[in-house]
Motif scaffolding. Structure first.
Motif, PDB file in Angstrom:
ATOM      1  N   UNK A  86       0.786  -1.151   0.016  1.00  0.00           N
ATOM      2  CA  UNK A  86      -0.034   0.054   0.071  1.00  0.00           C
ATOM      3  C   UNK A  86       0.860   1.320  -0.135  1.00  0.00           C
ATOM      4  N   UNK A  87       2.162   1.232   0.725  1.00  0.00           N
ATOM      5  CA  UNK A  87       2.722   2.457   0.669  1.00  0.00           C
ATOM      6  C   UNK A  87       4.295   2.116   0.233  1.00  0.00           C
ATOM      7  N   UNK A  88       4.435   1.185  -0.706  1.00  0.00           N
ATOM      8  CA  UNK A  88       5.821   1.176  -1.333  1.00  0.00           C
ATOM      9  C   UNK A  88       5.506   0.761  -2.825  1.00  0.00           C
ATOM     10  N   UNK A  89       6.139   1.236  -3.533  1.00  0.00           N
ATOM     11  CA  UNK A  89       6.359   0.828  -5.242  1.00  0.00           C
ATOM     12  C   UNK A  89       7.732   0.806  -5.638  1.00  0.00           C
ATOM     13  N   UNK A  90       7.613   0.360  -7.094  1.00  0.00           N
ATOM     14  CA  UNK A  90       9.031   0.133  -7.603  1.00  0.00           C
ATOM     15  C   UNK A  90       8.731   1.040  -8.866  1.00  0.00           C
ATOM     16  N   UNK A  91       9.565   1.924  -8.950  1.00  0.00           N
ATOM     17  CA  UNK A  91       9.620   2.945 -10.076  1.00  0.00           C
ATOM     18  C   UNK A  91      10.773   2.315 -11.044  1.00  0.00           C
ATOM     19  N   UNK A 144       4.070   8.298   1.620  1.00  0.00           N
ATOM     20  CA  UNK A 144       3.614   8.998   2.999  1.00  0.00           C
ATOM     21  C   UNK A 144       2.177   8.488   3.100  1.00  0.00           C
ATOM     22  N   UNK A 145       1.246   7.882   1.823  1.00  0.00           N
ATOM     23  CA  UNK A 145      -0.149   7.762   1.947  1.00  0.00           C
ATOM     24  C   UNK A 145      -0.127   6.479   1.004  1.00  0.00           C
ATOM     25  N   UNK A 146      -1.423   5.548   1.464  1.00  0.00           N
ATOM     26  CA  UNK A 146      -1.573   4.607   0.695  1.00  0.00           C
ATOM     27  C   UNK A 146      -2.092   4.877  -0.863  1.00  0.00           C
ATOM     28  N   UNK A 147      -1.966   4.096  -1.760  1.00  0.00           N
ATOM     29  CA  UNK A 147      -2.429   4.253  -3.058  1.00  0.00           C
ATOM     30  C   UNK A 147      -2.814   3.122  -3.701  1.00  0.00           C
ATOM     31  N   UNK A 148      -3.676   3.021  -4.712  1.00  0.00           N
ATOM     32  CA  UNK A 148      -3.937   1.741  -5.433  1.00  0.00           C
ATOM     33  C   UNK A 148      -3.289   1.658  -6.822  1.00  0.00           C
ATOM     34  N   UNK A 149      -3.221   0.408  -7.402  1.00  0.00           N
ATOM     35  CA  UNK A 149      -2.704   0.365  -8.715  1.00  0.00           C
ATOM     36  C   UNK A 149      -3.327   1.297  -9.722  1.00  0.00           C
ATOM     37  N   UNK A 150      -4.725   1.169  -9.928  1.00  0.00           N
ATOM     38  CA  UNK A 150      -5.236   1.859 -11.070  1.00  0.00           C
ATOM     39  C   UNK A 150      -4.990   3.513 -10.842  1.00  0.00           C
ATOM     40  N   UNK A 151      -4.918   4.130  -9.590  1.00  0.00           N
ATOM     41  CA  UNK A 151      -4.601   5.633  -9.675  1.00  0.00           C
ATOM     42  C   UNK A 151      -3.201   5.826  -9.917  1.00  0.00           C
ATOM     43  N   UNK A 158      -0.062  15.789  -5.529  1.00  0.00           N
ATOM     44  CA  UNK A 158       0.995  16.707  -5.719  1.00  0.00           C
ATOM     45  C   UNK A 158       2.158  16.083  -5.140  1.00  0.00           C
ATOM     46  N   UNK A 159       1.761  15.608  -3.977  1.00  0.00           N
ATOM     47  CA  UNK A 159       3.007  14.900  -3.016  1.00  0.00           C
ATOM     48  C   UNK A 159       3.403  13.688  -3.671  1.00  0.00           C
ATOM     49  N   UNK A 160       2.680  12.687  -3.866  1.00  0.00           N
ATOM     50  CA  UNK A 160       2.815  11.579  -4.781  1.00  0.00           C
ATOM     51  C   UNK A 160       3.839  11.777  -5.944  1.00  0.00           C
ATOM     52  N   UNK A 161       3.254  12.738  -6.828  1.00  0.00           N
ATOM     53  CA  UNK A 161       3.804  12.934  -7.974  1.00  0.00           C
ATOM     54  C   UNK A 161       5.250  13.455  -7.913  1.00  0.00           C
ATOM     55  N   UNK A 162       5.520  14.280  -6.806  1.00  0.00           N
ATOM     56  CA  UNK A 162       6.850  14.956  -6.358  1.00  0.00           C
ATOM     57  C   UNK A 162       7.787  13.615  -5.865  1.00  0.00           C
ATOM     58  N   UNK A 163       7.415  12.726  -5.209  1.00  0.00           N
ATOM     59  CA  UNK A 163       7.982  11.434  -4.851  1.00  0.00           C
ATOM     60  C   UNK A 163       8.477  10.658  -6.116  1.00  0.00           C
ATOM     61  N   UNK A 164       7.516  10.367  -7.038  1.00  0.00           N
ATOM     62  CA  UNK A 164       7.756   9.686  -8.058  1.00  0.00           C
ATOM     63  C   UNK A 164       8.797  10.384  -8.976  1.00  0.00           C
TER      64      UNK A 164
END
Length: 337
Positions: A144-149, A166-173, A209-215
């Motif tokens: 939920x809070x870890x992904x591979x770029x 910092x916050x959970x996200x699902x695969x479709x989003x 915005x926060x997620x996009x900045x991390x990516x």
């Protein structure tokens, strides 16, 4: 400051005299050394105005004035032209660089001659000589809070990095965000990734915005891993010639140059002006380099790699800018394309 011609002339005279003498400059000396065409009293009034606007300052031990970082910046921004190198300087460059086809020899010779011309620390970033571009980016949810770029280049190179959220996200989003990133990153050179990320930031919904900045940060790190991030330095002993030009010890500056990470980040972010140069002065720089000035120019394919000098803010900017730009242009002519 309004562009008052005489006040600009006074500022230029103060900069030139202080760079040459390292001594605070008074109104009487300005009138004696420069054809200002006005009295000492008028010059004192101009100096008072320049001081009010933060362009010059009075050291507490002297009645004279010295330029501030803001004053140097104002002066540099109004240098109308960058003079070419002299015949002797051009001959010195050709002598060192024309007789070698070896990249390492060219790089070493270049920083050596630039250091000699400017009497500063010269720095050169190895050029990125391949033409790889981004073919695909993917974001794969691991939890939920870890992904591979993942970044895939046209050369077939694949780089990947784990990103902690910092916050959970699902695969479709996440897939929707990946589509936005690919719209702006497809066929972009890794060297120009930062510009594309700025464009992406402008179109991302506020809640992401926060997620996009991390990516974006993860992709930037992947891109940097693919650079030929080799930097050569010459003339570091020049820093020790005038330690009084720095408000603190030169130790942290030497450490920053040695570690190269801060310097690489700075060079990567510096954007060229109308003269084909970048100049960062004093606190415009990062961390321990905030006591220095950096003059740089791009060279090679897309002007992506940088060459420049690092020195005190009390620098002969016109001559330094001239040397940096001339050598960058010369390198671009002789390097393989």
């Amino acid at each position: 400051m309004t562009d008052h011609p005489r006040r600009m002339q006074v500022l230029q005279a103060i900069v030139e005299d202080y760079v040459a003498s390292r001594e605070p400059v008074g109104s009487k000396a300005l009138v004696e050394r420069h054809s200002l065409g006005v009295s000492s009293a008028t010059v004192r009034n101009d100096m008072a105005d320049l001081e009010d606007e933060g362009l010059i300052a009075a050291p507490h031990t002297s009645s004279g004035r010295i330029p501030t970082d803001k004053g140097y910046r104002y002066f540099v921004d109004r240098i109308s032209e960058v003079r070419p190198l002299s015949v002797a300087e051009r001959r010195a460059v050709r002598t060192l660089l024309d007789n070698s086809d070896d990249m390492d020899d060219i790089m070493a010779g270049t920083v050596q001659v630039l250091s000699q011309l400017t009497r500063q620390v010269a720095v050169i970033q190895y050029p990125q000589l391949d033409s790889s571009v981004i073919r695909r980016v993917e974001f794969v949810l691991l939890s939920e809070q870890r992904l591979l770029a993942v970044m895939i280049l046209s050369t077939g190179r694949v780089d990947q990095r784990v990103v902690y959220l910092n916050e959970p996200i699902d695969q479709p989003a996440l897939d929707v965000l990946a589509q936005v990133f690919m719209t702006y990153l497809d066929n972009v050179s890794p060297y120009y990734l930062q510009h594309a990320l700025t464009e992406i930031e402008a179109v991302i919904a506020p809640e992401h915005q926060g997620l996009a900045a991390s990516l974006g940060n993860a992709l930037q790190l992947l891109a940097e891993a693919g650079y030929q991030d080799r930097i050569l330095l010459a003339g570091t002993a020049n820093l020790a010639r005038s330690p009084q030009d720095f408000s603190h010890s030169i130790g942290p500056i030497l450490e920053a140059l040695e570690e190269q990470v801060v310097l690489l980040k700075l060079l990567t972010e510096m954007e060229q002006d109308a003269h084909g140069l970048s100049v960062r002065i004093g606190d415009e720089n990062f961390g321990s380099l905030g006591d220095t000035s950096v003059v740089a120019a791009g060279y090679g394919p897309g002007d992506a790699a940088k060459i420049g000098v690092v020195g005190p803010t009390r620098m002969d900017y016109p001559s330094t800018m001239s040397a940096v730009r001339a050598i960058a242009r010369y390198l671009s002519r002789i390097l393989p394309r």
